[in-house]
Design a protein around this motif. Structure first.
Motif, PDB file in Angstrom:
ATOM      1  N   LEU A 238       1.034  -1.138  -0.095  1.00  0.00           N
ATOM      2  CA  LEU A 238       0.068   0.092   0.025  1.00  0.00           C
ATOM      3  C   LEU A 238       0.952   1.279  -0.136  1.00  0.00           C
ATOM      4  O   LEU A 238       0.676   2.091  -0.735  1.00  0.00           O
ATOM      5  N   THR A 239       1.891   1.268   0.690  1.00  0.00           N
ATOM      6  CA  THR A 239       2.884   2.494   0.828  1.00  0.00           C
ATOM      7  C   THR A 239       3.446   2.574  -0.418  1.00  0.00           C
ATOM      8  O   THR A 239       3.594   3.662  -0.969  1.00  0.00           O
ATOM      9  N   ARG A 240       4.010   1.477  -0.946  1.00  0.00           N
ATOM     10  CA  ARG A 240       4.630   1.742  -2.383  1.00  0.00           C
ATOM     11  C   ARG A 240       3.801   2.318  -3.368  1.00  0.00           C
ATOM     12  O   ARG A 240       3.980   3.089  -4.141  1.00  0.00           O
ATOM     13  N   SER A 241       2.647   1.779  -3.364  1.00  0.00           N
ATOM     14  CA  SER A 241       1.613   1.841  -4.422  1.00  0.00           C
ATOM     15  C   SER A 241       1.259   3.430  -4.323  1.00  0.00           C
ATOM     16  O   SER A 241       1.192   4.156  -5.414  1.00  0.00           O
ATOM     17  N   PHE A 242       0.684   4.060  -3.000  1.00  0.00           N
ATOM     18  CA  PHE A 242       0.443   5.204  -2.889  1.00  0.00           C
ATOM     19  C   PHE A 242       1.557   6.409  -3.466  1.00  0.00           C
ATOM     20  O   PHE A 242       1.410   7.244  -3.926  1.00  0.00           O
ATOM     21  N   ALA A 243       2.678   5.912  -2.920  1.00  0.00           N
ATOM     22  CA  ALA A 243       4.026   6.673  -3.169  1.00  0.00           C
ATOM     23  C   ALA A 243       4.172   7.033  -4.890  1.00  0.00           C
ATOM     24  O   ALA A 243       4.586   8.152  -5.388  1.00  0.00           O
ATOM     25  N   ILE A 244       4.057   5.796  -5.518  1.00  0.00           N
ATOM     26  CA  ILE A 244       3.996   5.744  -7.134  1.00  0.00           C
ATOM     27  C   ILE A 244       2.913   6.814  -7.828  1.00  0.00           C
ATOM     28  O   ILE A 244       3.141   7.324  -8.464  1.00  0.00           O
ATOM     29  N   ALA A 245       1.715   6.602  -7.248  1.00  0.00           N
ATOM     30  CA  ALA A 245       0.441   7.300  -7.660  1.00  0.00           C
ATOM     31  C   ALA A 245       0.723   8.654  -7.509  1.00  0.00           C
ATOM     32  O   ALA A 245       0.267   9.407  -8.284  1.00  0.00           O
TER      33      ALA A 245
END
Length: 399
Positions: free
Chosen positions: A180-187
């Motif tokens: 979730l953390t990685r996905s949010f940072a990329i988005a």
């Protein structure tokens, strides 16, 4: 489609898969895309076959999804949602309601119902959805997932069908808070240069437990204790729940949201009233009615929102985070009648209103055993601090 996916009933009839654009930090992971996020060449359903039949395919893919595809993620499928994303139950989309793998006899919560079902059931790793009044947070809580409603405006909503634009956010739900953390940072694009916020104090209005079941209250107390331990910060119980969660606040929130919904979709709704589930049709009728009030009443509601935002900002100042319930009890039974569903929705709406009215980020973490979702609300742009707390919470063995 696999047997698992067939059993979940999580995909829309026109669902499709898509490979990633290239390898990247999300390689090997897949996304359940709520079918209101634009994909070039695809016509979104917005939860209704009638919407699909009266609209054209999207010319381009939404930028927030393109970033995930650029980072190596694939699209597992296009997920069901409640009609117009205007529900918290998860029971009004196309065809059979998505299965809640955590509680198969209960609904998933809405409106990002299909995304939650797909992730909880293992058909996708990342759920991409939206949250206006709880549509990421409620299904996350209902299905034992981590879910983030970001600070309003943090993620690009271009190419995402609007509901009430000044409240709409794109959000994520995952079983793994690290993903979730990685996905949010990329988005988010990694372009935020604001100083990093840290959570230094937990504020817990204990009187909020009067709105939830005894089992939920025990789970929330345990979660508060664990968060205090893993974050190394004290718990302040002096905050009164009634100071910022009330019938008045919920009414202002509902009026503002419903006016924006009618302004956004009223013309189309007038032409297709027969397309809607009775519960949604009733809400749309209310939206039409509150849009007719005087300009003075509209200005009063806008002023009330500004006042509320200022008041809540003072509550979460200096690194404080507020722990709150997301739902009053387990999600409703798939056999619940309309009255039970409406009662559940209204109570849940009360609990999710603070983030919507204030624009603050709120993270859902599952309690031990993933039986109940607990909300952690922090100040604007404290999204990374909330996600860090979720990772540390999981590392403690609490989820």
């Amino acid at each position: 489609m696999t047997k698992v996916e067939e059993d979940l009933h999580c995909w829309v009839p026109t669902s499709r898969t898509r490979p990633p654009y290239q390898d990247g930090p999300l390689s090997g992971h897949s996304i359940a895309v709520k079918d209101m996020v634009a994909i070039a060449g695809h016509t979104s359903s917005y939860g209704l076959a009638t919407w699909r039949s009266t609209h054209s395919p999207s010319a381009a893919t939404a930028p927030v999804l393109e970033r995930l595809l650029d980072a190596g993620a694939a699209i597992a499928g296009l997920s069901k949602l409640d009609e117009l994303a205007y529900s918290l139950e998860g029971n009004t989309g196309e065809g059979e309601a998505p299965l809640n793998p955590r509680y198969p006899d209960r609904f998933t919560g809405g409106s990002s119902s299909g995304s939650a079902s797909a992730v909880a059931g293992g058909a996708a790793d990342i759920g991409l959805g939206t949250d206006t009044a709880g549509s990421i947070r409620v299904p996350s809580a209902a299905c034992g997932l981590f879910g983030l409603r970001p600070t309003h405006g943090m993620l690009d909503t271009a190419g995402v069908l609007p509901l009430a634009p000044s409240f709409d956010t794109v959000g994520f739900l995952c079983a793994d808070p690290g993903l979730l953390t990685r996905s949010f940072a990329i988005a988010a694009g990694g372009g935020d240069e604001r100083p990093r916020t840290e959570i230094s104090r937990i504020r817990f209005p204990e009187d909020c437990l009067s709105m939830v079941s005894e089992e939920a209250a025990r789970a929330i107390r345990m979660t508060v204790g664990t968060l205090s331990e893993v974050l190394g910060c004290a718990v302040d119980t002096s905050l009164a729940f009634a100071d910022f969660v009330s019938e008045t606040a919920a009414s202002v929130f509902a009026n503002l949201v419903d006016r924006e919904i009618w302004q956004t979709h009223g013309a189309w709704v007038r032409e297709h009233r027969d397309a809607f589930h009775p519960l949604i049709a009733g809400r749309l009728q209310h939206a039409e009615e509150v849009s007719r009030v005087s300009e003075a009443e509209k200005r009063a509601d806008e002023q009330a929102r500004a006042d509320y935002r200022e008041r809540l900002n003072s509550i979460v100042a200096d690194g404080a985070a507020v722990v709150l319930p997301i739902m009053p009890h387990l999600p409703p039974s798939r056999h619940a009648d309309d009255q039970e569903l409406e009662s559940y929705r209204l109570t849940t709406f009360f609990l999710t209103a603070p983030a919507g009215l204030s624009g603050c980020p709120q993270l859902v973490v599952p309690s031990r055993g993933r039986a109940f979702g607990v909300g952690i609300l922090a100040g604007h742009y404290a999204d990374a601090a909330l996600l860090d707390a979720a990772v540390r919470y999981t590392d403690s063995g609490s989820a």
